[in-house]
Motif scaffolding. Structure first.
Motif, short mmCIF file in Angstrom:
data_model
loop_
_atom_site.label_atom_id
_atom_site.label_comp_id
_atom_site.label_asym_id
_atom_site.label_seq_id
_atom_site.Cartn_x
_atom_site.Cartn_y
_atom_site.Cartn_z
N LEU A 1 0.85 -1.18 0.00
CA LEU A 1 0.00 0.00 0.00
C LEU A 1 0.89 1.23 0.00
O LEU A 1 1.69 1.44 0.92
N VAL A 2 0.79 2.03 -1.05
CA VAL A 2 1.69 3.16 -1.24
C VAL A 2 0.91 4.46 -1.10
O VAL A 2 -0.08 4.69 -1.80
N ASN A 3 1.33 5.31 -0.17
CA ASN A 3 0.75 6.66 -0.07
C ASN A 3 1.89 7.67 -0.06
O ASN A 3 3.04 7.34 -0.28
N SER A 4 1.55 8.90 0.21
CA SER A 4 2.53 9.99 0.09
C SER A 4 3.67 9.89 1.08
O SER A 4 4.77 10.39 0.82
N SER A 5 3.46 9.21 2.20
CA SER A 5 4.48 9.21 3.25
C SER A 5 5.28 7.91 3.35
O SER A 5 6.47 7.93 3.64
N HIS A 6 4.64 6.75 3.09
CA HIS A 6 5.36 5.50 3.26
C HIS A 6 4.68 4.37 2.50
O HIS A 6 3.60 4.52 1.94
N THR A 7 5.36 3.20 2.53
CA THR A 7 4.86 1.98 1.89
C THR A 7 4.59 0.94 2.97
O THR A 7 5.44 0.69 3.82
N THR A 8 3.41 0.32 2.90
CA THR A 8 3.01 -0.64 3.93
C THR A 8 2.65 -1.98 3.29
O THR A 8 1.83 -2.02 2.36
N PRO A 9 3.21 -3.09 3.77
CA PRO A 9 2.82 -4.41 3.25
C PRO A 9 1.35 -4.69 3.54
O PRO A 9 0.83 -4.34 4.60
N ILE A 10 0.70 -5.34 2.56
CA ILE A 10 -0.72 -5.64 2.70
C ILE A 10 -0.99 -7.04 2.16
O ILE A 10 -0.39 -7.46 1.16
N THR A 11 -1.88 -7.78 2.84
CA THR A 11 -2.23 -9.15 2.43
C THR A 11 -3.73 -9.34 2.51
O THR A 11 -4.37 -8.93 3.49
#
Length: 235
Positions: A163-173
């Motif tokens: 999950l990519v937004n303006s501040s960071h990238t987060t793993p998603i399942t």
């Protein structure tokens, strides 16, 4: 008129149609896909039906097919009631479908196919839209999703990405069961969403594929999905 001349004329027409219609039909099918390693098209029709532009039945089989960015290991299809612009084809114009046609058969999607298909906008956008509907109340699911991998187990799917937004990238399942609800609808059962290390239970979700789809069987086996049914192809 000499009967022999009539018979010779009929034979000449049939040979001409066989030489023109069969290649034109092969080119028509080939033009619908981006890539195919092997393609066979066979026509079942009488002389009179062919002369009228009608093909009551045709069979299509192919291996390693790419259609709109979607990869298929193998397809085996049967089309019925195809109406073509035969007279224009005889003059060298491309073959066209004049009326809706029902195509039935089997398609096999292997795990490698689905992962290759993640590069297409069609599949990646559909998965992102699906997740937004499944987790509509979760404010954390906002932004672009870069889907990385799909794993197929008996009766279930596991989708992973970032999950990519303006501040960071987060793993998603996303983990869910998948089965037929009706000929045109798929049921996602017991969906679970993981963001970072937190799991969330989601509601079951029905996905409508549209009135042109009529699936008879959907089987999730280790490493592949097998679909059997029909679809109406529009001109």
């Amino acid at each position: 008129m000499n009967p022999n001349n009539l018979e010779q004329d009929k034979t000449a027409k049939h040979r001409l149609i066989s030489k023109v219609l069969s290649p034109a039909l092969w080119l028509f099918v080939r033009s619908q896909v981006e890539q195919v390693s092997h393609l066979e098209v066979q026509i079942a029709s009488s002389d009179r039906q062919i002369l009228s532009g009608s093909i009551p039945r045709l069979s299509i089989s192919g291996d390693r097919i790419v259609y709109k960015g979607l990869h298929f290991a193998k397809i085996s299809l049967m089309g019925e009631g195809m109406q073509t612009n035969l007279h224009q084809v005889m003059r060298g114009q491309p073959l066209q479908l004049l009326e809706p046609m029902v195509v039935s058969g089997e398609a096999i999607l292997q795990e490698t196919d689905l992962n290759a298909s993640l590069k297409s906008d069609l599949l990646s956008s559909a998965l992102t839209e699906l997740l937004s509907k499944l987790a509509s109340s979760n404010n954390a699911v906002r932004g672009q999703i870069d889907w990385k991998q799909i794993a197929i187990a008996p009766g279930s799917l596991l989708l992973q990405g970032n999950l990519v937004n303006s501040s960071h990238t987060t793993p998603i399942t996303l983990r869910c069961g998948l089965q037929l609800s009706s000929g045109r609808k798929l049921l996602l059962t017991q969906p679970q969403l993981q963001i970072s290390n937190s799991w969330e239970e989601l509601e079951n979700y029905v996905m409508d594929l549209g009135s042109h789809v009529n699936l008879k069987e959907l089987t999730l086996e280790p490493g592949q999905i097998v679909c059997r049914g029909s679809i109406t192809v529009m001109p």
